[in-house]
Scaffold this motif. Structure first.
Motif, short mmCIF file in Angstrom:
data_model
loop_
_atom_site.label_atom_id
_atom_site.label_comp_id
_atom_site.label_asym_id
_atom_site.label_seq_id
_atom_site.Cartn_x
_atom_site.Cartn_y
_atom_site.Cartn_z
N SER A 10 -1.58 17.79 4.56
CA SER A 10 -1.19 16.41 4.30
C SER A 10 -1.36 16.14 2.82
N ARG A 14 -2.47 10.41 0.79
CA ARG A 14 -2.31 9.62 2.01
C ARG A 14 -3.44 8.61 2.16
N ALA A 15 -4.59 8.89 1.50
CA ALA A 15 -5.73 7.98 1.59
C ALA A 15 -5.36 6.59 1.11
N ASP A 17 -2.79 5.01 1.78
CA ASP A 17 -2.10 4.29 2.85
C ASP A 17 -2.81 4.38 4.19
N ASP A 18 -4.04 4.89 4.19
CA ASP A 18 -4.78 5.03 5.44
C ASP A 18 -4.99 3.65 6.06
N THR A 20 -7.05 2.61 8.09
CA THR A 20 -8.45 2.22 8.28
C THR A 20 -9.12 1.82 6.97
N ALA A 21 -8.44 2.02 5.84
CA ALA A 21 -9.06 1.79 4.53
C ALA A 21 -9.47 0.33 4.35
N ARG A 48 -11.25 1.79 -2.48
CA ARG A 48 -11.19 1.80 -1.02
C ARG A 48 -12.37 2.53 -0.41
N ILE A 50 -13.07 4.30 3.23
CA ILE A 50 -12.26 4.75 4.37
C ILE A 50 -13.18 5.24 5.48
N ALA A 52 -12.31 6.54 8.38
CA ALA A 52 -11.77 7.75 9.01
C ALA A 52 -12.21 8.99 8.24
N PRO A 54 -11.95 12.59 6.44
CA PRO A 54 -10.90 13.30 5.71
C PRO A 54 -10.32 14.41 6.59
N HIS A 211 -14.89 8.11 1.51
CA HIS A 211 -14.95 8.05 2.97
C HIS A 211 -16.41 7.87 3.41
#
Length: 386
Positions: A10, A14-15, A17-18, A20-21, A48, A50, A52, A54, A211
């Motif tokens: 990935s 992408r973080a 647009d996560d 859960t951020a 951010r 996060i 979730a 990684p 995260h």
């Protein structure tokens, strides 16, 4: 082996647009003597946190290129896939704009058939950064994967431009705590093919996002280093920089703030004078921690419980400090106590360094800031911290 999903990979970005951020804003902190602190949080993306985890991705037939320091061929080192493209999670991105730190070419241009092959599967563990703060926030950002079920993985692959870095006390302490030794640590000084590699996505991107997995791993590392039985007191702890004789940043006048605190019962500690495990124990022995903005305060990642943290700063609070304190649930206050004229001189010197390539030198430091110690002491007095 219980194999991990065989995916291509990935995009590390992408973080951004996560779903859960959690956006971090100026409302999450206290700012003193700053005009409009919300300006530090503006940008295309927010800082951010996060929840979730990684990503963990598995790759076969990987090309490892070593780190090379100095000269026109300087390289950070990275991994390439079987199509000879860079594996994104082996790259170092920084800032909310995802600036690429690597200088390695996007595609591997060598002769693959001539490369030696390493047949044992490995976990990719990131680069060994020589700077203490970058080591804490960037090198250790991949180590969260050590807490996952990795099947038959028992070899750990690093990028390190100088093997002697592995003997630095704080680096060796972390390796020993996680059971990584000379027998299972893997690094190469020339391009090498790896039969199978598990590549973690970073859990901490400097000045961008972090995260929950970063805090969870740092808690486990701190416990492995023996801090769990520390009992916190209300005595303020001051993490000092006054014993530093060289480095990146100097605060001229810090010693006056330190003396004020010492005379009123604060505990004064120079972290670099202690073994790494003891540095983490110290932050667990106090609920209220103070210091000038710098890497010595990165030690708060060893705290098992949230802390009250005060940063005396120059013009800008660091993104790394913002991320760490949000991730660890600390109550953080940033107090601007550096005089503007010296800040301007430092900014000018930094700009000239970029233009000329020559490192500026303030008596052994790359940057210097003159402290308005009266302002700092007045704030400490008003707050009743000591």
């Amino acid at each position: 082996m219980n194999s991990l999903p065989a995916v291509t990979y990935s995009d590390p970005r992408r973080a951004a647009d996560d779903p859960t951020a959690i956006a971090i804003t100026s409302d999450d902190f206290r700012f003193v003597h700053f005009s409009k602190p919300e300006r530090f949080f503006r940008g295309e993306r927010p800082f951010r946190l996060i929840p979730a985890k990684p990503a963990l991705t598995t790759h076969s037939d990987v090309i490892y290129t070593p780190a090379v320091r100095g000269g026109a061929k300087q390289r950070v080192g990275c991994l390439y896939d079987r199509e000879l493209n860079q594996i994104p999670h082996s790259l170092t991105l920084r800032r909310r704009s995802d600036d690429l730190f690597n200088t390695d070419p996007p595609r591997f241009a060598g002769d693959v058939d001539d490369l030696p092959v390493y047949d044992r599967p490995v976990l990719y563990m990131n680069h060994i950064r020589p700077h203490f703060g970058h080591y804490i926030m960037e090198t250790l950002s991949n180590w969260w994967a050590l807490t996952e079920n990795l099947g038959d993985i028992d070899r750990y692959c690093f990028h390190v431009y100088d093997p002697s870095l592995l003997q630095r006390p704080y680096i060796k302490a972390c390796l020993d705590a996680m059971g990584i030794t000379a027998d299972n640590l893997v690094t190469f000084d020339r391009p090498t093919r790896l039969s199978r590699v598990i590549v973690p996505q970073t859990s901490f991107q400097l000045q961008s996002h972090t995260h929950d997995a970063y805090r969870e791993f740092m808690n486990k590392l701190a416990v492995a280093l023996g801090v769990a039985d520390a009992r916190p007191t209300d005595q303020p702890l001051y993490l000092s920089r006054t014993a530093h004789k060289s480095g990146v940043r100097q605060y001229i006048g810090e010693e006056k703030v330190e003396s004020f605190l010492a005379e009123r019962g604060a505990r004064i500690v120079h972290p670099q004078q202690l073994p790494f495990a003891e540095q983490l124990r110290v932050v667990n022995e106090h609920t209220n921690i103070l210091g000038f903005q710098g890497s010595q305060l990165a030690n708060i990642v060893g705290a098992l419980e949230p802390k009250t943290v005060t940063y005396f700063t120059e013009e800008t609070p660091w993104g790394g400090s913002i991320l760490i304190n949000k991730c660890f649930g600390n109550q953080a206050t940033f107090v601007k106590v550096c005089e503007a004229d010296h800040v301007a001189r430092t900014l000018y010197s930094s700009a000239m360094r970029r233009i000329t390539g020559k490192k500026s030198d303030f008596d052994g430091f790359a940057k210097a800031h003159k402290v308005d110690y009266k302002r700092a002491i007045a704030w400490l007095t008003a707050e009743g911290i000591v």
